[in-house]
Motif scaffolding. Structure first.
Motif, PDB file in Angstrom:
ATOM      1  N   GLU A   4      88.869  -5.566  18.834  1.00  0.00           N
ATOM      2  CA  GLU A   4      89.162  -4.900  20.105  1.00  0.00           C
ATOM      3  C   GLU A   4      89.763  -3.514  19.907  1.00  0.00           C
ATOM      4  N   ASP A   5      90.231  -3.226  18.696  1.00  0.00           N
ATOM      5  CA  ASP A   5      90.849  -1.935  18.421  1.00  0.00           C
ATOM      6  C   ASP A   5      89.855  -0.873  17.958  1.00  0.00           C
ATOM      7  N   PHE A   6      88.598  -1.245  17.785  1.00  0.00           N
ATOM      8  CA  PHE A   6      87.633  -0.327  17.198  1.00  0.00           C
ATOM      9  C   PHE A   6      86.372  -0.197  18.049  1.00  0.00           C
ATOM     10  N   PHE A   7      85.707   0.938  17.887  1.00  0.00           N
ATOM     11  CA  PHE A   7      84.402   1.121  18.502  1.00  0.00           C
ATOM     12  C   PHE A   7      83.386   0.224  17.801  1.00  0.00           C
ATOM     13  N   THR A   8      82.405  -0.219  18.543  1.00  0.00           N
ATOM     14  CA  THR A   8      81.292  -0.935  17.937  1.00  0.00           C
ATOM     15  C   THR A   8      80.309   0.092  17.379  1.00  0.00           C
ATOM     16  N   PRO A   9      79.386  -0.330  16.505  1.00  0.00           N
ATOM     17  CA  PRO A   9      78.372   0.612  16.019  1.00  0.00           C
ATOM     18  C   PRO A   9      77.587   1.256  17.154  1.00  0.00           C
ATOM     19  N   GLU A  10      77.342   0.487  18.223  1.00  0.00           N
ATOM     20  CA  GLU A  10      76.607   1.015  19.377  1.00  0.00           C
ATOM     21  C   GLU A  10      77.408   2.085  20.111  1.00  0.00           C
ATOM     22  N   GLN A  11      78.718   2.025  19.983  1.00  0.00           N
ATOM     23  CA  GLN A  11      79.592   3.022  20.605  1.00  0.00           C
ATOM     24  C   GLN A  11      79.871   4.206  19.671  1.00  0.00           C
ATOM     25  N   GLY A  12      79.226   4.226  18.541  1.00  0.00           N
ATOM     26  CA  GLY A  12      79.461   5.295  17.579  1.00  0.00           C
ATOM     27  C   GLY A  12      80.515   4.962  16.558  1.00  0.00           C
ATOM     28  N   GLY A  13      80.823   3.672  16.397  1.00  0.00           N
ATOM     29  CA  GLY A  13      81.859   3.247  15.470  1.00  0.00           C
ATOM     30  C   GLY A  13      81.408   3.224  14.024  1.00  0.00           C
ATOM     31  N   PHE A  14      82.146   2.502  13.215  1.00  0.00           N
ATOM     32  CA  PHE A  14      81.941   2.516  11.768  1.00  0.00           C
ATOM     33  C   PHE A  14      80.631   1.853  11.374  1.00  0.00           C
ATOM     34  N   THR A  15      79.861   2.534  10.537  1.00  0.00           N
ATOM     35  CA  THR A  15      78.625   1.977   9.978  1.00  0.00           C
ATOM     36  C   THR A  15      78.596   2.130   8.464  1.00  0.00           C
ATOM     37  N   GLY A  16      79.642   2.698   7.891  1.00  0.00           N
ATOM     38  CA  GLY A  16      79.711   2.896   6.449  1.00  0.00           C
ATOM     39  C   GLY A  16      80.385   4.222   6.140  1.00  0.00           C
ATOM     40  N   ILE A  17      81.002   4.314   4.960  1.00  0.00           N
ATOM     41  CA  ILE A  17      81.648   5.564   4.582  1.00  0.00           C
ATOM     42  C   ILE A  17      80.589   6.636   4.322  1.00  0.00           C
ATOM     43  N   THR A  18      80.985   7.878   4.431  1.00  0.00           N
ATOM     44  CA  THR A  18      80.063   8.994   4.227  1.00  0.00           C
ATOM     45  C   THR A  18      80.317   9.650   2.873  1.00  0.00           C
ATOM     46  N   ASP A  19      79.450  10.571   2.500  1.00  0.00           N
ATOM     47  CA  ASP A  19      79.619  11.289   1.238  1.00  0.00           C
ATOM     48  C   ASP A  19      80.837  12.208   1.277  1.00  0.00           C
ATOM     49  N   THR A  20      81.316  12.523   2.466  1.00  0.00           N
ATOM     50  CA  THR A  20      82.490  13.396   2.610  1.00  0.00           C
ATOM     51  C   THR A  20      83.697  12.624   3.154  1.00  0.00           C
ATOM     52  N   GLN A  21      83.740  11.330   2.848  1.00  0.00           N
ATOM     53  CA  GLN A  21      84.824  10.479   3.344  1.00  0.00           C
ATOM     54  C   GLN A  21      86.191  11.027   2.947  1.00  0.00           C
ATOM     55  N   ARG A  22      87.076  11.178   3.913  1.00  0.00           N
ATOM     56  CA  ARG A  22      88.439  11.621   3.633  1.00  0.00           C
ATOM     57  C   ARG A  22      89.228  10.463   3.005  1.00  0.00           C
ATOM     58  N   PHE A  23      90.027  10.804   2.002  1.00  0.00           N
ATOM     59  CA  PHE A  23      90.938   9.802   1.434  1.00  0.00           C
ATOM     60  C   PHE A  23      92.015  10.513   0.625  1.00  0.00           C
ATOM     61  N   TYR A  24      93.117   9.810   0.444  1.00  0.00           N
ATOM     62  CA  TYR A  24      94.149  10.260  -0.477  1.00  0.00           C
ATOM     63  C   TYR A  24      94.517   9.098  -1.387  1.00  0.00           C
ATOM     64  N   ILE A  25      95.286   9.373  -2.408  1.00  0.00           N
ATOM     65  CA  ILE A  25      95.732   8.342  -3.348  1.00  0.00           C
ATOM     66  C   ILE A  25      97.190   8.045  -3.067  1.00  0.00           C
TER      67      ILE A  25
END
Length: 250
Positions: free
Chosen positions: A199-220
């Motif tokens: 309930e806290d996230f968009f569905t894929p149909e709503q433009g939600g998560f479908t997988g990380i991208t090649d430019t995925q933001r992250f820190y260590i």
């Protein structure tokens, strides 16, 4: 006193929520860009054995259109002058471009306000802040983030992260931390969090998560694990803020 704030952080296998609105503390002072002012930079503690993040320049300014607060970082002591030059130049260019865009929007809003009969003395200036935060540091790597924050009727943030291998001078990737199956591991961590609280996230149909991208933001983080970062509205409603999901590197 940072525009970085406690974000809604999600961990694989457990769930916790910590949300705070983007807080931009205003320092109202006259802008001074001479060499003496630029040299009055505060230095953060040494990171690991060699790398440092310095506050190269810090200033604040107030006009009828905007309230500006800027802290410009500079990386030094990584052992790779070329890497430092590239990152420091990129940071300065990003701040300069973001500043120009924000100030143009602030001027347009101010002019539109006056055109509709608004009282200049009653106009609420746009808050613009640039800041940075060191996420972790060891003898092997340095991880820090740069944030641009604007506050009008609502807030806007833009996040950029740098993860530097201090042994090689190169940038650390998710594959370096998670191995050849990094996409599968990262996607599984995100899907586990979404499944625990759909309930806290968009569905894929709503433009939600479908997988990380090649430019995925992250820190260590301090545990040495990558933390995936999704900005507001990227995979969840804006009211839930920035989403952070830790992926175990082991």
């Amino acid at each position: 006193r940072s525009c970085f704030h406690k974000k809604r952080r999600r961990h694989w296998g457990r769930q916790s929520a910590a949300l705070a609105a983007c807080f931009c503390l205003l320092f109202v002072a006259a802008l001074n860009t001479n060499a003496a002012f630029a040299a009055a930079a505060s230095q953060l503690p040494v990171l690991g054995q060699v790398a440092q993040v310095l506050t190269f320049r810090q200033y604040s300014v107030e006009t009828e259109r905007e309230l500006l607060d800027v802290r410009v970082p500079r990386v030094a002591g990584t052992g790779s002058p070329e890497l430092e030059e590239r990152i420091n130049r990129e940071i300065q260019e990003k701040i300069d471009a973001g500043m120009a865009e924000a100030q143009q929007r602030a001027d347009e809003e101010y002019q539109a306000y006056l055109a509709t009969g608004g009282d200049p003395d009653s106009f609420i200036p746009v808050t613009i802040r640039f800041d940075y935060e060191v996420k972790s540091s060891t003898e092997e790597y340095l991880s820090f983030g740069l944030q641009r924050c604007e506050v009008r009727a609502s807030s806007f943030t833009e996040l950029t992260y740098y993860n530097i291998n201090l042994k090689t001078g190169g940038e650390i990737t998710l594959e370096d931390l998670l191995g050849p199956q990094y996409r599968e591991k990262a996607n599984a961590a995100v899907q586990a969090v979404i499944s625990a609280s759909p309930e806290d996230f968009f569905t894929p149909e709503q433009g939600g998560f479908t997988g990380i991208t090649d430019t995925q933001r992250f820190y260590i983080n301090e545990a040495g694990n990558p933390v995936l970062v999704f900005e507001k509205y990227e995979i969840a409603p804006g009211a839930l803020g920035v989403q952070e999901i830790e992926v175990p590197a082991g």
